[in-house]
Enzyme design. Structure first.
Site, PDB file in Angstrom:
ATOM      1  CE  LYS A  56      23.870  17.255  33.885  1.00 29.79           C
ATOM      2  NZ  LYS A  56      24.476  16.047  33.288  1.00 29.79           N
ATOM      3  CG  ASN A  57      21.726  15.993  30.682  1.00 26.70           C
ATOM      4  OD1 ASN A  57      22.885  16.292  30.987  1.00 26.70           O
ATOM      5  ND2 ASN A  57      21.031  15.068  31.326  1.00 26.70           N
ATOM      6  CB  CYS A 151      30.323   6.693  34.632  1.00 24.39           C
ATOM      7  SG  CYS A 151      28.575   6.580  34.370  1.00 24.39           S
ATOM      8  NE  ARG A 156      25.904   6.832  31.126  1.00 24.01           N
ATOM      9  CZ  ARG A 156      25.848   8.107  31.528  1.00 24.01           C
ATOM     10  NH1 ARG A 156      26.434   8.475  32.636  1.00 24.01           N
ATOM     11  NH2 ARG A 156      25.210   9.002  30.808  1.00 24.01           N
ATOM     12  CG  ASP A 342      18.900  12.066  34.338  1.00 21.30           C
ATOM     13  OD1 ASP A 342      19.545  11.043  34.593  1.00 21.30           O
ATOM     14  OD2 ASP A 342      19.092  12.750  33.315  1.00 21.30           O
ATOM     15  NE  ARG A 434      29.221  15.390  36.365  1.00 18.15           N
ATOM     16  CZ  ARG A 434      28.469  14.321  36.083  1.00 18.15           C
ATOM     17  NH1 ARG A 434      28.309  13.380  36.978  1.00 18.15           N
ATOM     18  NH2 ARG A 434      27.908  14.198  34.917  1.00 18.15           N
TER      19      ARG A 434
END
Ligand code: EPU
Length: 453
Positions: A56-57, A151, A156, A342, A434
């Site tokens: 994803k990233n 968030c 951030r 993560d 997500r």
């Protein structure tokens, strides 16, 4: 090929309850699906094969890189079904890109851009959309991108993205929640940019911006994540001149234009690590297809100390638990190649049932322990002190109704549910959607008793 007209959900990146944005957790839940919970009956060991999706990233940034050329870009192994990927497609289409996807193939053409504005309504859904700033500014000389705001895992800021672009000659004005950036006449200028702190996003934004700048840009104290290396390799195929990828000094010689290319997205190392922990906690043996062990070296040492054996076999990884009860291990999150933030929540889930205690220290984000009270509701014994948490392993977790406010915290609760006694209900599964393609299908396929409700 599908187009993006079906994108209808509301929002998936929760704001902190303390955020000034007005987007409280209560008003950000999308209404698109009636199945909003995952139920898990714990206790089953896992046997079988799980296919690993594209990262994803990385894919989110590769999509932004398409803005650097008017030619077609083709991607394979793209995790197209993720909500974050849909958000990014929505933004690119808003800008005027033609986007098509089928299975894990994705084609994007940015030959007819209509606007240089990334509006709040789309950017607020997903912070990764800030990565359109560098490419738009570099290719078109201007960009207006909504500030993403805080968030759930922290404030951030994006100051390093903005300062870097200013060092390349851009004029940046912050007004009414937007970053208004203009390149000097003749385009962005190469510069030596020293990041005061390692940032994945700032490195990527400046890397992309520098590909079309005049002269040489040096990014010092750059991030070294495999996703950045993959992005850089795609940019090189597009004609960019880049050296030093994967080191803390990246050098980019600007070129006049870039071309389209084909690129396959690297396997998702965080999804891989999550399923390794699933098998380690639940027991059994699983094979992770199309996964790369080399991108997880910092995690592997800790997994091995805990008692989980992981071996690469061709393009696959085989995982099994070596001992009946895993050992407590200390971890501290750091920029790559250190232990990834993560993976912190998932590792904490593992420690809840370990023999002995483990200390978890989070150094990247200031508010990334939201899974702690929920794990404690399941019977875990975790105490937080500042940016560290002491996890004392317990004999058994008990199923409970739980909810988390970000992606990795949510998946930690799923992992805990796999080994808890009785039924665990994880609410607000849009967080999981997500970042985890078909998590229910993948875990169910190897024997977990898990379903959507
Ligand atoms: N930071 C600043 N100023 C900036 C940029 C960052 O102070 O201008 C700070 C951040 O607040 C944070 C630290 O620097 O404390 C590192 O943030 P970084 O910029 O590296 O994070 P990011 O690019 O916003 C990406 C991933 C995150 C992942 C982090 C760290 C994407 C879309 N997101 O975020 O992924 O945790 O790097 O590895 O690539 C996730 O997938 O669950 C996720 C949150």
């Amino acid at each position: 090929m599908q187009t993006e007209a079906e994108n209808t959900w509301d929002n998936e990146e929760s704001r902190s309850p303390n955020s000034n944005s007005g987007n409280t957790l209560e008003n950000t839940e999308p209404q698109a699906s009636s199945l909003t919970k995952i139920k898990i009956i714990g206790g089953n060991p896992l046997y079988g094969t799980i296919p690993i999706s594209g990262a994803k990233n990385c894919a989110l940034k590769l999509m932004c890189a398409t803005l650097l050329t008017g030619e077609d870009m083709y991607f394979e192994n793209s995790p197209n079904s993720l909500r974050d990927m849909r958000s990014q497609r929505e933004l690119l289409e808003y800008l005027g890109c033609k986007v098509e996807h089928e299975g894990s193939a994705l084609t994007i053409n940015a030959g007819d851009i209509q606007t240089y504005t990334a509006p709040y309504d789309i950017v607020r859904k997903m912070r990764g959309s800030i990565l359109v700033l560098g490419p738009l500014l570099s290719r078109f000389g201007e960009a207006k991108v909504s500030l993403p705001g805080g968030c759930a895992i922290g404030t951030r800021p994006v100051d390093m993205h903005i300062n870097g672009l200013e060092e390349m000659g851009a004029t940046v004005i912050l007004d009414e929640g937007y970053i208004n950036a203009k390149a000097p006449a003749g385009g962005l200028q190469g510069a030596k940019i020293l990041f005061p702190k390692v940032s994945v996003g700032a490195t990527e934004n400046l890397l992309m911006a520098a590909t079309l700048a005049n002269g040489t840009t040096v990014l010092a104290n750059a991030a070294k994540e495999p996703e950045i290396v993959d992005l850089g390799e795609c940019l090189i195929k597009m004609g960019a001149k880049i050296s030093g990828l994967g080191t803390d000094t990246i050098r980019i010689e600007g070129v006049k234009s870039l071309n389209g290319t084909h690129h396959s997205v690297i396997p998702d190392r965080i999804e891989t690590g999550t399923y390794i922990i699933a098998a380690g906690m639940a027991g059994g043996t699983i094979q992770l297809q199309n996964a790369r062990i080399d991108t997880l070296s910092a995690v592997l040492g800790h997994l091995s100390q805990a008692g989980i054996e992981v071996t690469q076999s061709g393009n696959d990884i085989v995982v099994s638990r070596e001992i009946e009860r895993l050992n407590g291990v200390d971890i501290m999150t750091e920029p790559y190649p250190g232990f990834p933030t993560d993976m912190q929540a998932q590792f904490m889930a593992l420690l809840t049932r370990a023999e002995g205690a483990g200390m978890v220290t989070e150094t990247i984000f200031e508010n990334r322990f939201m899974h702690v009270p929920e794990l404690n509701r399941m019977g875990a014994d975790i105490t937080v002190q500042g940016n560290s948490a002491i996890v004392r392993g317990v004999e058994q977790l008990k199923g409970a109704e739980v909810m988390a406010t970000d992606l990795r915290a949510s998946v930690a609760l799923v992992l805990a549910g796999l080994v808890a006694e009785g039924e665990t209900t994880v609410n607000r599964i849009y967080h999981l959607e997500r970042g985890y393609e078909d998590i229910v299908g993948k875990l169910g396929g190897v024997g977990a008793n898990i379903y959507k409700a």
